[in-house]
Design an enzyme around this catalytic site. Structure first.
Site, mmCIF file in Angstrom:
data_model
loop_
_atom_site.group_PDB
_atom_site.id
_atom_site.type_symbol
_atom_site.label_atom_id
_atom_site.label_comp_id
_atom_site.label_asym_id
_atom_site.label_seq_id
_atom_site.Cartn_x
_atom_site.Cartn_y
_atom_site.Cartn_z
ATOM 1 C CE1 TYR A 1 -2.426 -7.138 0.537
ATOM 2 C CE2 TYR A 1 -1.469 -5.679 -1.112
ATOM 3 C CZ TYR A 1 -1.374 -6.781 -0.293
ATOM 4 O OH TYR A 1 -0.223 -7.532 -0.298
ATOM 5 C CB SER B 1 2.611 -5.215 -0.061
ATOM 6 O OG SER B 1 2.398 -5.144 -1.462
#
Length: 274
Positions: free
Chosen positions: A172, A159
């Protein structure tokens, strides 16, 4: 050329990235094994429906077969080593080989999106377990089969959060940064075996998980307004469709990408340039 065989994790959501990747691989003539933790897939805190729109991973396999492709699904938790080994073994038993691994499975968003004092360690463990440990376990299980054939493609879904700091996303983002680091190191280790390893780093995508996270953060009243702001913050002016990210994954899985390895490719409409 012998038909290539791919294994793609995290594929239960009809509008998810895993399903989009599987469709593109089938269109390119690849046999595909798709996996998830269960038929419906893991659910985040805001995903309350008892069943996913579209029927889950079994429906995806029927769709892929309807496209003329060879496809099968297998269930397991990528963060559990025995499951990771079994998923790879099942794919090889079904199709006779394994050439491509796409690590797309990710822990659903939940309590880790908080101030550090409000993040339970079990939430940390789950996110790191699926996103980082699961990615590593699947690669460890798949590499011997690729080494045997002196050819392989590994694409790990990271990501842009793994490249840039984002408020209240330390867990995350940390898991996605770990994916980038592992991909770069293993590209060096596995290059002599004919195996490339790359990470793809999406920005915002129009998936069910993104919308559920937006709903959690902003509520139904502000959802459309905030999603519009999100699109306006991207230079190309829109949030990506899963197919747009899947197209980059497809290239990295192809014969044409033989000289592309150890990369962390952002597919974010230029967001990180701002």
């Amino acid at each position: 050329m012998t038909q290539r065989v791919a294994l793609v994790t995290g594929c239960s959501k009809k509008e998810g990235l895993g399903a989009a990747i599987a469709r593109q691989l089938v269109r390119a003539g690849t046999a595909v094994a798709v996996t998830d933790i269960n038929v419906e897939g893991a659910r985040g805190a805001t995903e309350k429906d008892p069943a996913p729109a579209g029927g889950g991973i079994a429906a995806l396999v029927e769709e892929l077969r309807g496209m003329g492709g060879e496809a099968e699904f297998f269930l397991g938790d990528v963060s559990v080593e025995a499951d990771a080994n079994r998923l790879v073994d099942q794919a090889v038993k079904r199709f006779g080989r394994l050439d491509i691994l796409v690590n797309n499975a990710a822990a659903p968003h939940g309590k880790e999106f908080n101030d550090i004092l409000d993040v339970p360690l079990d939430a940390y463990d789950r996110v790191m377990g699926v996103n980082a440990r699961g990615c590593f376990a699947m690669m460890k299980a798949a590499v011997p089969h690729m080494r045997r054939n002196r050819w392989g493609r590994i694409v790990n879904i990271s990501s842009i959060a793994g490249k840039a700091g984002i408020a209240k996303q330390a867990v995350y983002a940390g898991s996605k940064a770990a994916i980038i680091g592992m991909s770069r190191c293993l590209a060096i280790d596995l290059g002599p075996d004919g195996i490339t390893v790359n990470a793809v780093c999406p920005g915002s995508m129009q998936t069910s998980r993104v919308f559920s996270d937006a709903l959690r953060r902003w509520g139904a009243e502000r959802l459309q307004e905030e999603m519009k702001k999100k699109a306006q913050a991207i230079p190309v002016g829109n949030v990506a469709l899963p197919d747009e990210v899947a197209a980059v994954v497809l290239f990295l899985c192809s014969e044409s990408a033989s000289h592309v390895t150890s990369q962390a490719i952002s597919v974010d409409g230029g967001r990180l340039t701002i």
